[in-house]
Design a protein around this motif. Structure first.
Motif, short mmCIF file in Angstrom:
data_model
loop_
_atom_site.label_atom_id
_atom_site.label_comp_id
_atom_site.label_asym_id
_atom_site.label_seq_id
_atom_site.Cartn_x
_atom_site.Cartn_y
_atom_site.Cartn_z
N SER A 29 57.51 28.23 84.77
CA SER A 29 58.68 28.49 83.28
C SER A 29 59.75 27.72 84.22
N ALA A 30 59.49 27.37 84.60
CA ALA A 30 60.57 26.33 86.21
C ALA A 30 59.94 24.54 84.66
N LYS B 163 62.32 23.51 81.20
CA LYS B 163 63.16 24.44 81.26
C LYS B 163 64.04 24.35 81.76
N GLY B 164 63.37 23.88 83.42
CA GLY B 164 64.29 24.04 84.49
C GLY B 164 65.41 23.31 85.02
N ALA C 205 67.67 33.05 82.63
CA ALA C 205 67.87 34.37 81.15
C ALA C 205 67.37 33.34 79.79
N SER C 206 68.62 32.83 79.08
CA SER C 206 68.80 32.77 77.91
C SER C 206 67.66 31.23 77.32
N VAL C 207 67.28 30.45 78.24
CA VAL C 207 66.14 29.42 78.43
C VAL C 207 64.84 30.25 78.54
N MET C 208 64.79 30.98 80.12
CA MET C 208 63.25 31.30 80.49
C MET C 208 62.65 31.91 80.01
N SER C 209 63.06 33.50 79.56
CA SER C 209 63.04 34.61 78.71
C SER C 209 61.62 34.96 78.40
N VAL C 210 60.72 35.30 77.79
CA VAL C 210 59.80 36.57 77.49
C VAL C 210 59.78 36.93 76.68
N LEU D 278 65.07 27.32 92.10
CA LEU D 278 64.79 28.27 91.02
C LEU D 278 63.65 28.88 90.19
N THR D 279 62.81 29.69 90.72
CA THR D 279 62.04 30.19 89.93
C THR D 279 62.15 30.85 88.95
N ALA D 280 61.65 31.79 88.42
CA ALA D 280 61.49 32.86 86.67
C ALA D 280 60.11 33.05 86.70
#
Length: 540
Positions: A2-3, A213-214, A238-243, A256-258
């Protein structure tokens, strides 16, 4: 990953609304914002940018120690309608980069500002090149300062060393995230404003240097520092990468990973505002920024006690201490480091290791170390210690509680991994009975987190302690503070079938809610499901 994904840019409102959740009337809010923008500025907006607030289920104050956290975007958000400024012919052309910003809330007045370019002529072609920017951003609790912070990062990244100048822009802001609630309204404002300036200046579509996103997370982190908050990155990620429908397991080390983590079915999240306003920028010297310093110094002292080499000017973190202790491999750029099982194993052992952070000779080892004691424990000369740990941030303390902060960080990091593993195991099992047992265990971990936040990290307060206890009494599986603490919100894991009764009972028993009803009550206590991250709508 996602980043590396692009920021979603929608041109179909149906698709956009479907991604946001159902508890708010999103269509009405977006339509009202667009109509009001046209009334005020005489043209339709070109874009609406959205950045949600976030709720952190577990993992408080460990992101800047580089441990993973488990937040989720909520449905409440910041929206910014924007378009390039069009001035009447008799007023001439607006200055490059000029901003006219308004807010739908009438208590916030119109703001007009423009960045000042620091320019010089090239010796080769005598053209003017912008070498930097000045934009006055006071470290004060004012909405426009968060807008300016977002703008400054865009100026520095895309318009320094360039002949191209930023587009003048009109902005109209609205938000449903309560300010000072611990639901990260400030990060949402910075993300949304950063997106607005990126969109207007063509950095989201069809551009070779369009942002991922990252990159947006990292830029927003730096931008928020300009208003005086040294953020660890959880809020912005959280504001940018959430699903939707999942919490987001965010790691910061070695990169950085999500990754989405599905919550067991049968429960929703209920956010409740303590009505004690907490703003990190105002309380930072004795709160947030002080904790950052305590955890960084604590990591150096612990590393020395464990025989781990640390560079003289290196600000090692608690997560890096664990990695070096275990001779962790694959920690270069893009590396993955040790897996979750191995990390859980070493975290179980850290409770004994942190005992070495107790001040030598102290009658009460939990009281903390004086500045002089702490400097000696670090092994650095006083002037070097000040330069590394204190020259870049303001703190206000007579004693520094390195032991208690370390105790919280390592135990909380372990709870995060236990919480995530339970969610993943339950999703794999897929049985209703196991979901109930899992929800009860997740609640227990949340309650333990609240105890640690209150006793060891000392970021709770009387109101949050009372509200979390009332939530448990009202039937929550678990309840804890969320966000920086010292006020703001709680988050409770509540049986889906009991949400209405739960909210009613809490509203009747928490004294500050007395007399609130209808919309006023729904502003301070509300249910939410995990929502999607930041996005942009483009008008065509």
């Amino acid at each position: 990953m996602s980043a590396q994904e692009a920021i979603p840019v929608y041109t179909n409102l149906k698709d956009l609304y479907a991604s946001l959740g159902t508890s708010l009337d999103h269509a009405e809010r977006w339509s009202t914002l667009a109509e009001e923008f046209e009334k005020r500025f005489g043209q339709k907006p070109q874009y609406i940018t959205r950045a949600p607030g976030r709720v952190n289920l577990i993992g408080e104050h460990i992101d800047y120690a580089l441990f993973g956290v488990l937040p989720a975007a909520i449905e409440r958000d910041i929206l910014i309608a924007c378009a390039p400024t069009v001035s009447p012919a008799d007023k001439g052309h607006p200055a490059p980069g000029n901003v006219t910003a308004e807010n739908l809330q009438p208590k916030y007045t119109r703001q007009v500002f423009a960045p000042a370019p620091k320019a010089k002529a090239s010796e080769i072609d005598e053209a003017v090149h912008v070498e930097g920017w000045h934009l006055d951003i006071p470290q004060q609790l004012r909405w426009e300062n968060y807008v300016k912070a977002g703008y400054y990062g865009v100026l520095e990244k895309y318009f320094t060393g360039s002949k191209v100048l930023p587009v003048p822009v009109d902005l109209l802001v609205t938000g449903s995230v309560p300010a000072g609630s611990g639901l990260s309204s400030s990060a949402a404002m910075v993300v949304a404003s950063t997106l607005a300036f990126l969109a207007i200046n063509g950095k989201l579509e069809g551009s070779a240097d369009k942002i991922t996103k990252g990159e947006l997370v990292k830029m927003s982190m730096e931008n928020e520092k300009r208003v005086g908050v040294n953020s660890g990155g959880m809020d912005q990620a959280a504001s940018v990468m959430s699903v939707p429908s999942s919490v987001l397991y965010i790691t910061f080390y070695p990169s950085l990973t999500a990754s989405p983590t599905p919550l067991p079915g049968g429960a929703v999240l209920v956010c409740a505002h303590s009505l004690k306003v907490s703003d990190k920028a105002l309380t930072a010297k004795k709160g947030y920024n002080l904790r950052v310093v305590e955890t960084l110094v604590g990591a150096r002292v612990l590393a020395r006690a464990l025989g781990i080499a640390v560079g003289a000017r290196e600000k090692i973190t608690f997560r890096e201490v664990v990695g070096r202790l275990m001779s962790e491999a694959d920690v270069g750029p893009g590396g993955t480091g040790m897996d979750a099982a191995a990390l859980m194993g070493v975290l179980h052992k850290m409770a004994e290791a942190v005992e070495q952070l107790k001040p030598p000779g102290s009658i009460d080892p939990e009281f903390g170390a004086t500045l002089e004691e702490m400097t000696a424990m670090s092994g650095l000369p006083a002037d070097e210690f000040h330069e590394v740990y204190l020259s870049w941030v303001e703190v206000d303390a007579t004693h520094f509680k390195l032991y208690k902060r370390a105790k919280h960080v390592y135990s909380e990091a372990l709870r995060v991994l236990q919480f995530r593993k339970l969610c993943l195991d339950t999703a794999e099992a897929g049985a209703a009975g196991s979901s109930l047992a899992a929800l009860q265990e997740l609640g227990r971990l949340m309650n333990e987190s609240q105890t640690s936040c209150a006793n060891d990290f000392e970021c709770s307060c009387e109101e949050l302690d009372q509200l979390t206890q009332l939530a448990r009494d009202a039937g929550a599986y678990g309840s804890r503070l969320t966000g920086a603490g010292w006020g703001g919100c709680t988050v409770s894991l509540v049986p889906e079938s009991d949400v209405e009764a739960f909210i009613k009972k809490v509203s009747e028993t928490y004294p500050p809610y007395k007399g609130l009803e209808g919309e006023a009550l729904s502003e301070v206590i509300f249910a939410t499901r995990p929502s999607t991250g930041a996005c942009v709508y483009k008008f065509e």
